[in-house]
Design a protein around this motif. Structure first.
Motif, PDB file in Angstrom:
ATOM      1  N   VAL B 438       0.849  -1.203   0.000  1.00 51.84           N
ATOM      2  CA  VAL B 438       0.000   0.000   0.000  1.00 51.84           C
ATOM      3  C   VAL B 438       0.879   1.246   0.000  1.00 51.84           C
ATOM      4  O   VAL B 438       0.631   2.213  -0.719  1.00 51.84           O
ATOM      5  N   SER B 439       1.927   1.211   0.798  1.00 53.66           N
ATOM      6  CA  SER B 439       2.832   2.358   0.896  1.00 53.66           C
ATOM      7  C   SER B 439       3.512   2.651  -0.445  1.00 53.66           C
ATOM      8  O   SER B 439       3.643   3.810  -0.849  1.00 53.66           O
ATOM      9  N   GLU B 442       0.864   4.070  -2.996  1.00 51.81           N
ATOM     10  CA  GLU B 442       0.481   5.456  -2.720  1.00 51.81           C
ATOM     11  C   GLU B 442       1.377   6.436  -3.497  1.00 51.81           C
ATOM     12  O   GLU B 442       0.994   7.580  -3.747  1.00 51.81           O
ATOM     13  N   GLN B 443       2.567   5.991  -3.846  1.00 53.77           N
ATOM     14  CA  GLN B 443       3.507   6.863  -4.564  1.00 53.77           C
ATOM     15  C   GLN B 443       3.359   6.760  -6.078  1.00 53.77           C
ATOM     16  O   GLN B 443       4.087   7.401  -6.822  1.00 53.77           O
ATOM     17  N   LYS B 444       2.410   5.939  -6.515  1.00 56.72           N
ATOM     18  CA  LYS B 444       2.307   5.669  -7.939  1.00 56.72           C
ATOM     19  C   LYS B 444       1.061   6.237  -8.589  1.00 56.72           C
ATOM     20  O   LYS B 444       0.906   6.132  -9.797  1.00 56.72           O
ATOM     21  N   ALA B 445       0.143   6.782  -7.805  1.00 56.61           N
ATOM     22  CA  ALA B 445      -1.137   7.174  -8.395  1.00 56.61           C
ATOM     23  C   ALA B 445      -1.730   8.406  -7.737  1.00 56.61           C
ATOM     24  O   ALA B 445      -1.348   8.787  -6.627  1.00 56.61           O
ATOM     25  N   LEU B 448      -6.222   6.097  -4.967  1.00 59.05           N
ATOM     26  CA  LEU B 448      -6.149   4.695  -4.551  1.00 59.05           C
ATOM     27  C   LEU B 448      -7.552   4.253  -4.184  1.00 59.05           C
ATOM     28  O   LEU B 448      -8.263   4.968  -3.467  1.00 59.05           O
TER      29      LEU B 448
END
Lengths: 525, 525
Positions: B438-439, B442-445, B448
């Motif tokens: 999840v962490s 969170e940096q990719k989109a 979520l």
């Protein structure tokens, strides 16, 4: 503290090969020690460490980050006289200025710590679910600002503390939750080392991951390019010249993954003195303006480099007065030899423009890299035909532009490109008479000042130290004041998340008691 | 209303020379009338009119702009069945969808009108003076968001109303106080003309300056380039393909004055189905996911193009189920011939990659430009070695990726570039077990989603329809939801202004009763 001249790969120190040294611009003496230019391998190590550290640092709470920022301030103060002495030696700036700038730097850290403790800067928004909505159920949607990633920051030379290692760019990036790789300005490397030590110490004391902050040295353009091109770097902060900032901006946009660049590239900060103010306060303005132009040897991004007046008895008297005042001002030591050379060349360039003449020149005070105050004048017509007259000459100079007719003044205003500031000296009558001028100028700058001077940038929530291109590469933010934090964050949206998995800022219970937009209504618990 | 095919230079209509026509993708019939491609002179006229209009429009109050936006909505509704009919003819989308999209478009106008009536979006900040402060007096400093200037907006083809002429980009720009020159998408020019007429009518009714809105046609790349390069254009909004968005972004950065571009360029929107959810809800997910992939013939920016599972009994059963479901889905008409060709080519490209195989193909329903649903599968190892598998194939297809080991799933997550959305199907146990996943995600989109589907973008305050590059050219904003307004505004700071000259939002009396940050404290009168 013994300076080592080595790069900071987080808390580790590294250096070998090519070196450079600082110079005292007041004495031209070369200062020890030698500083090691970072190799690509060292910059890469710093960025990779910043990237690993980011995975932990991004989830630190506002209070943890606030403690960290305050610890940085304490460590800087703890450097004591050593910092002040090294900084004056490297910059030629007087001790009182450096002490004041340290106060501003520490104050800035405290202001961001306050912002983080309060916590509402994340712009938390909650829209609650409505499973019964037709034709489709409404999902639970929440969002807030989250940090971008490791940030590369380029320090400026003219504020060796407030816009350097622990300056506004670094602080706002760290506050946002980004880790930082700082590219030290080669003009004050010893000051940089001292402050970097303070930050690294604060990282340890506050329990932040090693690599939250790194610093690399480099005199060549390549070190900076390598940093901007590194795929793990997710944003850039820069304060400096147009040429430097624009090349970084271009480099960042050429990447396979372009990244945002906030480059503050300076400007000429036009000052309009309107007729009634000129006639009523011309004498006072002439003294104050001369002081604003030459203060700190004119080495401010907000230095008033253009002064606009409408031709009148008042303007003639004003020019006579400022000429006298200016002629009595003595020169001062500039930050570097290169800066002094650029300044002299810049003044020469202006002088060579047909229709521009020298109105007054200050007195040469003597040793070191002196910047001699220079006041030039021209007409609105000349200015309108020669776009280079709007370009910044960094140092204690200004160009007075006289408009023969009001239309010419408006034409100059309309022609202006983006500036950090625009100033108006005006009475209430002036402002009413020139309302269309104010409307035009509002589109040209980040900050408008009435009956003041652009130098002296207040660090506060409402400050905008920014402005349309070419003053900055992105007018939608600022590099001074708390709004600067938004440069390094992006909104992330959480849909259908269970409470326990949401960031604290978005949980129903609002544990941090921040202001949030809940179903369109601003709420504070 | 008789369609003329002419460009809108504000309220004036202009057209001559080169023309093109729309096509009904369901019947391949060419539709009347002919539409005139805008010449550089026409685009220039539209931009100059937008620039003149901006000088007046920028100072309209929030209430005036709100009335205007609502009038646009009313005029769109007043187009009645004619709009719905033309729009279905030009897009092949079913009537119910178009009616729904009209509702969304009008709802969006109303939401921004609400935002303007409430007024706090301007982020007003006030720091009051302290003349007694030492060592220097504290000036009175205030700031708020102000519009950037005339904006160029490129409409998308896949939402002929909600992301087109009066779509989210136009509405957020108009709400910010910017004037708009809209580049119509050539796939639905008649729909564009009808909606542009509605806006121009609303401009008149609401007393906005002529030129507040213009619309130009163009099939060639040159029309768009001319708009992006025009010096009076101060920002760009775009929704469409990566190739189109990236070329506009590059063009805007090459300008003498670079301008901000918010390009939403789509993504493949990975969906991770975690083990316990897969075992408990695999059947339900397989049906719902197949529907999400093929809904609207897959023509959504948030279409789930990647599905990730860990190898298990559950994953085998899941693939078997979704294969069956998918095989029964019939094809649908795509928006244009070009889009259908691109889709077919895209699916072929995926199939040709070694290690990728076809899992299921939908049924061909017949006439027109049919997009046949296509489900592919591969392994995490293949995906990790072939970066093109992450590129968007616009249409009803998806690629199921099976990870042999958990580390492979994490490796896929780490390797992902920026997406508009990432979805997780997970039980509470899954989420706890996969907290590091999840962490990373969170940096990719920009958004979520847990236990939902990415298609269906709620228009609300907290929505983020954005995300890291290449999903958009600027992750720091969104093109859906009220936060979109900040793309088209910049902070302007007023120092030492008399009360009467300040914008209403910054006056002490707070006439609009908005929320403001006063000396660091959020206040509401």
């Amino acid at each position: 503290m013994k300076l080592t001249g080595k790069n900071f790969i987080g808390s580790e120190r590294s250096g070998s090969g090519k070196t450079f040294q600082a110079e005292n611009p007041a004495t031209c003496a070369v200062l020890s020690p030698e500083f090691f230019e970072a190799t690509p391998a060292e910059i890469n190590a710093a960025v990779e460490k910043a990237s690993v550290a980011f995975q932990e640092y991004r989830d630190k709470t506002g209070i943890q980050k606030a403690d960290f920022l305050e610890a940085i301030g304490e460590q800087i103060v703890a450097l004591g006289a050593e910092l002040i002495q090294r900084c004056t030696e490297e910059t030629g700036l007087p001790e009182a200025r450096i002490i004041g700038e340290r106060g501003r730097t520490v104050g800035q850290l405290k202001l961001f710590a306050q912002l983080l403790r309060e916590g509402s800067w994340v712009d938390a928004r909650i829209d609650t679910a409505d499973p019964a909505r037709l034709p489709l159920p409404k999902p639970d949607v929440r969002s807030m600002l989250r940090p971008l990633g490791p940030v590369g920051i380029f320090g400026a030379s003219n504020f060796p503390l407030a816009f350097s290692v622990a300056g506004g760019d670094t602080v706002s990036a760290l506050a946002a939750g980004c880790t930082v790789v700082f590219k030290a300005h080669p003009a004050h490397p010893g000051t940089c080392e001292l402050v970097a030590n303070a930050i690294v110490e604060a990282v340890k004391i506050s329990g932040m991951p090693d690599g939250t902050f790194s610093m690399v040295y480099g005199k060549s353009i390549e070190a900076g390019q390598f940093l901007v091109r590194h795929p793990l770097i997710k944003a850039i902060g820069f304060t400096g010249s147009y040429v430097g900032g624009k090349s970084i901006f271009d480099e960042a946009n050429k990447r396979a993954e372009p990244i945002p660049v906030f480059a503050e590239m300076g400007s000429t900060n036009p000052v309009f003195i309107l007729p009634e103010a000129l006639s009523q306060r011309g004498e006072q303005i002439s003294s104050e303006l001369a002081a604003s132009i030459t203060q700190g040897v004119g080495q401010f991004c907000t230095n008033p480099g253009l002064v606009l007046v409408e031709e009148s008895e008042g303007s003639t008297a004003f020019k006579k007065r400022i000429k006298n005042v200016f002629g009595d001002i003595t020169s001062g030591v500039m930050l570097t030899h290169g800066m002094q050379e650029n300044f002299s060349r810049g003044v020469e360039r202006l002088q060579k423009v047909e229709g521009v003449r020298v109105l007054a020149t200050g007195k040469n005070a003597g040793d070191g890299y002196q910047g001699i105050p220079s006041l030039l004048e021209t007409t609105a017509n000349t200015f309108l035909n020669e776009h280079t007259l709007e370009e910044e000459v960094f140092g204690p100079s200004s160009l007075i532009i006289t408009a023969a007719k009001r239309e010419d003044l408006m034409a100059v205003a309309n022609k202006l490109s983006g500036h950090l500031t625009v100033t108006l000296h005006a009475t209430e009558n002036d402002l009413k008479e020139f309302s269309s001028l104010v409307s035009v100028l509002e589109q040209k700058a980040g900050r408008l000042i009435i009956n003041g001077y652009p130098t002296g940038v207040e660090v506060c929530h409402s400050m905008v130290h920014g402005g349309p291109f070419p003053a900055t590469s992105d007018s939608r933010s600022t590099s001074v004041g708390t709004r600067a934090i938004t440069r390094f964050a992006r909104p992330v949206c959480y849909q259908g998340f269970p409470q326990w998995l949401l960031p604290a800022e978005l949980q129903d219970s609002n544990p941090n008691k921040i202001s949030r937009l809940v179903n369109g209504n601003l709420q504070r618990d």
